[in-house]
Write a protein that holds these residues in place. Sequence first.
Motif, PDB file in Angstrom:
ATOM      1  N   PHE A 185       0.822  -1.210   0.000  1.00 45.44           N
ATOM      2  CA  PHE A 185       0.000   0.000   0.000  1.00 45.44           C
ATOM      3  C   PHE A 185       0.859   1.264   0.000  1.00 45.44           C
ATOM      4  CE2 PHE A 185       0.581  -0.935   4.506  1.00 45.44           C
ATOM      5  CZ  PHE A 185       0.884   0.313   5.039  1.00 45.44           C
ATOM      6  N   VAL A 186       2.093   1.186   0.516  1.00 46.46           N
ATOM      7  CA  VAL A 186       3.002   2.337   0.445  1.00 46.46           C
ATOM      8  C   VAL A 186       3.473   2.535  -0.998  1.00 46.46           C
ATOM      9  CG1 VAL A 186       5.182   3.302   1.249  1.00 46.46           C
ATOM     10  CG2 VAL A 186       3.721   2.053   2.843  1.00 46.46           C
ATOM     11  N   ASP A 187       3.799   1.437  -1.684  1.00 43.99           N
ATOM     12  CA  ASP A 187       4.166   1.541  -3.104  1.00 43.99           C
ATOM     13  C   ASP A 187       3.001   2.079  -3.923  1.00 43.99           C
ATOM     14  OD1 ASP A 187       6.674   0.514  -2.571  1.00 43.99           O
ATOM     15  OD2 ASP A 187       6.044  -1.565  -2.895  1.00 43.99           O
ATOM     16  N   GLY A 188       1.781   1.664  -3.580  1.00 43.92           N
ATOM     17  CA  GLY A 188       0.619   2.179  -4.289  1.00 43.92           C
ATOM     18  C   GLY A 188       0.434   3.666  -4.090  1.00 43.92           C
ATOM     19  N   ALA A 189       0.688   4.141  -2.879  1.00 49.41           N
ATOM     20  CA  ALA A 189       0.580   5.577  -2.622  1.00 49.41           C
ATOM     21  C   ALA A 189       1.618   6.351  -3.420  1.00 49.41           C
ATOM     22  CB  ALA A 189       0.738   5.848  -1.121  1.00 49.41           C
ATOM     23  N   ARG A 190       2.827   5.805  -3.523  1.00 47.53           N
ATOM     24  CA  ARG A 190       3.863   6.464  -4.341  1.00 47.53           C
ATOM     25  C   ARG A 190       3.435   6.506  -5.806  1.00 47.53           C
ATOM     26  NH1 ARG A 190       7.713   2.916  -1.676  1.00 47.53           N
ATOM     27  NH2 ARG A 190       8.714   3.943   0.100  1.00 47.53           N
ATOM     28  N   ARG A 198       3.062  13.160   3.131  1.00 45.40           N
ATOM     29  CA  ARG A 198       1.730  12.606   3.378  1.00 45.40           C
ATOM     30  C   ARG A 198       1.791  11.092   3.580  1.00 45.40           C
ATOM     31  NH1 ARG A 198      -3.432  14.243   2.981  1.00 45.40           N
ATOM     32  NH2 ARG A 198      -5.025  12.677   2.457  1.00 45.40           N
ATOM     33  N   ILE A 199       2.666  10.418   2.832  1.00 45.25           N
ATOM     34  CA  ILE A 199       2.803   8.973   2.997  1.00 45.25           C
ATOM     35  C   ILE A 199       3.302   8.642   4.395  1.00 45.25           C
ATOM     36  CG2 ILE A 199       4.075   6.933   2.233  1.00 45.25           C
ATOM     37  CD1 ILE A 199       4.034   8.074  -0.575  1.00 45.25           C
ATOM     38  N   MET A 200       4.311   9.385   4.851  1.00 44.31           N
ATOM     39  CA  MET A 200       4.850   9.115   6.187  1.00 44.31           C
ATOM     40  C   MET A 200       3.822   9.412   7.263  1.00 44.31           C
ATOM     41  SD  MET A 200       8.834  10.359   6.027  1.00 44.31           S
ATOM     42  CE  MET A 200       8.468  11.990   5.326  1.00 44.31           C
ATOM     43  N   TRP A 201       3.038  10.489   7.070  1.00 42.25           N
ATOM     44  CA  TRP A 201       2.071  10.903   8.081  1.00 42.25           C
ATOM     45  C   TRP A 201       0.811  10.034   8.075  1.00 42.25           C
ATOM     46  CZ3 TRP A 201       1.788  13.638  12.361  1.00 42.25           C
ATOM     47  CH2 TRP A 201       0.543  14.079  12.820  1.00 42.25           C
ATOM     48  N   LYS A 202       0.320   9.697   6.882  1.00 45.65           N
ATOM     49  CA  LYS A 202      -0.954   8.993   6.767  1.00 45.65           C
ATOM     50  C   LYS A 202      -0.823   7.477   6.665  1.00 45.65           C
ATOM     51  CE  LYS A 202      -3.781  12.555   6.725  1.00 45.65           C
ATOM     52  NZ  LYS A 202      -4.855  12.723   7.758  1.00 45.65           N
ATOM     53  N   GLU A 203       0.313   6.987   6.174  1.00 46.76           N
ATOM     54  CA  GLU A 203       0.449   5.557   5.926  1.00 46.76           C
ATOM     55  C   GLU A 203       1.427   4.876   6.891  1.00 46.76           C
ATOM     56  OE1 GLU A 203      -1.585   4.347   3.886  1.00 46.76           O
ATOM     57  OE2 GLU A 203      -2.231   6.114   2.776  1.00 46.76           O
ATOM     58  N   VAL A 204       2.602   5.457   7.044  1.00 49.68           N
ATOM     59  CA  VAL A 204       3.637   4.794   7.844  1.00 49.68           C
ATOM     60  C   VAL A 204       3.420   5.012   9.341  1.00 49.68           C
ATOM     61  CG1 VAL A 204       6.117   4.581   8.264  1.00 49.68           C
ATOM     62  CG2 VAL A 204       5.268   5.022   5.947  1.00 49.68           C
ATOM     63  N   LEU A 205       3.220   6.270   9.746  1.00 48.95           N
ATOM     64  CA  LEU A 205       3.110   6.581  11.169  1.00 48.95           C
ATOM     65  C   LEU A 205       1.953   5.853  11.856  1.00 48.95           C
ATOM     66  CD1 LEU A 205       4.373   8.196  13.441  1.00 48.95           C
ATOM     67  CD2 LEU A 205       2.857  10.105  12.864  1.00 48.95           C
ATOM     68  N   PRO A 206       0.743   5.771  11.249  1.00 41.92           N
ATOM     69  CA  PRO A 206      -0.324   5.024  11.926  1.00 41.92           C
ATOM     70  C   PRO A 206       0.009   3.555  12.168  1.00 41.92           C
ATOM     71  CG  PRO A 206      -1.252   6.429  10.219  1.00 41.92           C
ATOM     72  CD  PRO A 206       0.238   6.475  10.050  1.00 41.92           C
ATOM     73  N   MET A 207       0.833   2.960  11.314  1.00 43.34           N
ATOM     74  CA  MET A 207       1.177   1.559  11.483  1.00 43.34           C
ATOM     75  C   MET A 207       2.101   1.319  12.669  1.00 43.34           C
ATOM     76  SD  MET A 207      -0.478  -0.118   9.190  1.00 43.34           S
ATOM     77  CE  MET A 207       0.372  -1.686   9.183  1.00 43.34           C
ATOM     78  N   VAL A 208       2.888   2.332  13.046  1.00 42.60           N
ATOM     79  CA  VAL A 208       3.805   2.179  14.185  1.00 42.60           C
ATOM     80  C   VAL A 208       3.319   2.942  15.413  1.00 42.60           C
ATOM     81  CG1 VAL A 208       5.791   1.818  12.674  1.00 42.60           C
ATOM     82  CG2 VAL A 208       5.216   4.134  13.409  1.00 42.60           C
ATOM     83  N   SER A 209       2.146   3.570  15.320  1.00 39.31           N
ATOM     84  CA  SER A 209       1.647   4.378  16.435  1.00 39.31           C
ATOM     85  C   SER A 209       1.415   3.585  17.721  1.00 39.31           C
ATOM     86  CB  SER A 209       0.368   5.108  16.021  1.00 39.31           C
ATOM     87  OG  SER A 209      -0.634   4.191  15.626  1.00 39.31           O
ATOM     88  N   PRO A 210       0.984   2.305  17.668  1.00 38.99           N
ATOM     89  CA  PRO A 210       0.855   1.580  18.947  1.00 38.99           C
ATOM     90  C   PRO A 210       2.154   1.508  19.727  1.00 38.99           C
ATOM     91  CG  PRO A 210      -0.340   0.423  17.225  1.00 38.99           C
ATOM     92  CD  PRO A 210       0.438   1.518  16.552  1.00 38.99           C
ATOM     93  N   LEU A 211       3.278   1.439  19.019  1.00 41.43           N
ATOM     94  CA  LEU A 211       4.564   1.429  19.716  1.00 41.43           C
ATOM     95  C   LEU A 211       4.811   2.751  20.423  1.00 41.43           C
ATOM     96  CD1 LEU A 211       6.754  -0.289  16.988  1.00 41.43           C
ATOM     97  CD2 LEU A 211       5.888  -1.318  19.081  1.00 41.43           C
TER      98      LEU A 211
END
Length: 295
Positions: A185-190, A198-211
């Motif tokens: 899904f990150v490749d798709g966003a690119r 926006r990718i880092m804020w909307k796609e990557v950060l939510p995936m690591v937010s529980p940590l």
Amino acid sequence: MTASATGLFQAPLSPKRLTPRQRTWKRFFSAPVGWITMGIVVAFALLGIFGPMVVPYPTGYGPDVLQPPSAAHWFGTDGLGLDVFAQVVWGTRMSLLVALCAGLIAVTIGAALGVLAAYFKRLDPIITTITDVMLSLPVLPLMIVVTALVGPSIVTLTLVIGFFSWPEITRLIRSNALTVVELPFVDGARALGTSSGRIMWKEVLPMVSPLLIVNALLTGARAVISEAGLSFLGLGDPNTWSWGRILQSAQRDGVLVSAWWQTMFPSLMILMLVLSATIIGMRYNDSRAVKISGV
């Protein structure tokens, strides 16, 4: 066939599906330790918010000097006759404020650098080297030196503790974000032309937010200990009460052993808060990792 007989052959209704977040919190509160530790932290938060509204600020001199705990003074009095219970209540607000702000600073810096290092491969060696250097430094002596040079204050303590607490968060976020940035899904966003920010804020950060939740709790717990240690060494704000300042006051008066109540109660507060926050962070992380069949 009657309606009642037909109902016997109907498939039972499937239970309501829980979201991943709901499953995590269900597992978290499945044991008494989850309720107890969360209740302790909530009680500390309420004490820090509403306690100073009820308990007068400890100031001036009192007639009862170094009195043990009694009905008049629940936690006893110090060398100036001030009520230790009032000091603990007002110190709760300040210690929690330092822990919250320092934790937010550390998590913000650590998350930003960790995601940047994982997403931009050219920045990865630079950020990793800086992180390794920071992790190799003696943190406590550096905190003492910086605080002594800048001057003791709550703002100084918060900034110093927050700034020296981000490297561990950066390393953890980077290691997990490296996996996330390779997902489809990150490749798709690119491919859709989405900006890197926006990718880092909307796609990557939510995936690591529980940590980040776990690390914020652990960093806040360490911040409470760091604030108490620096204040005990005389590097805290002399104009505000904190748990560390109460201990420093007992050391200054030379009553660390004789007036046991002046050190026991703030020490118990530090122990209970740090232990509860640590257990919450560890249990929350375990609750996310556990896979229960059929849930």
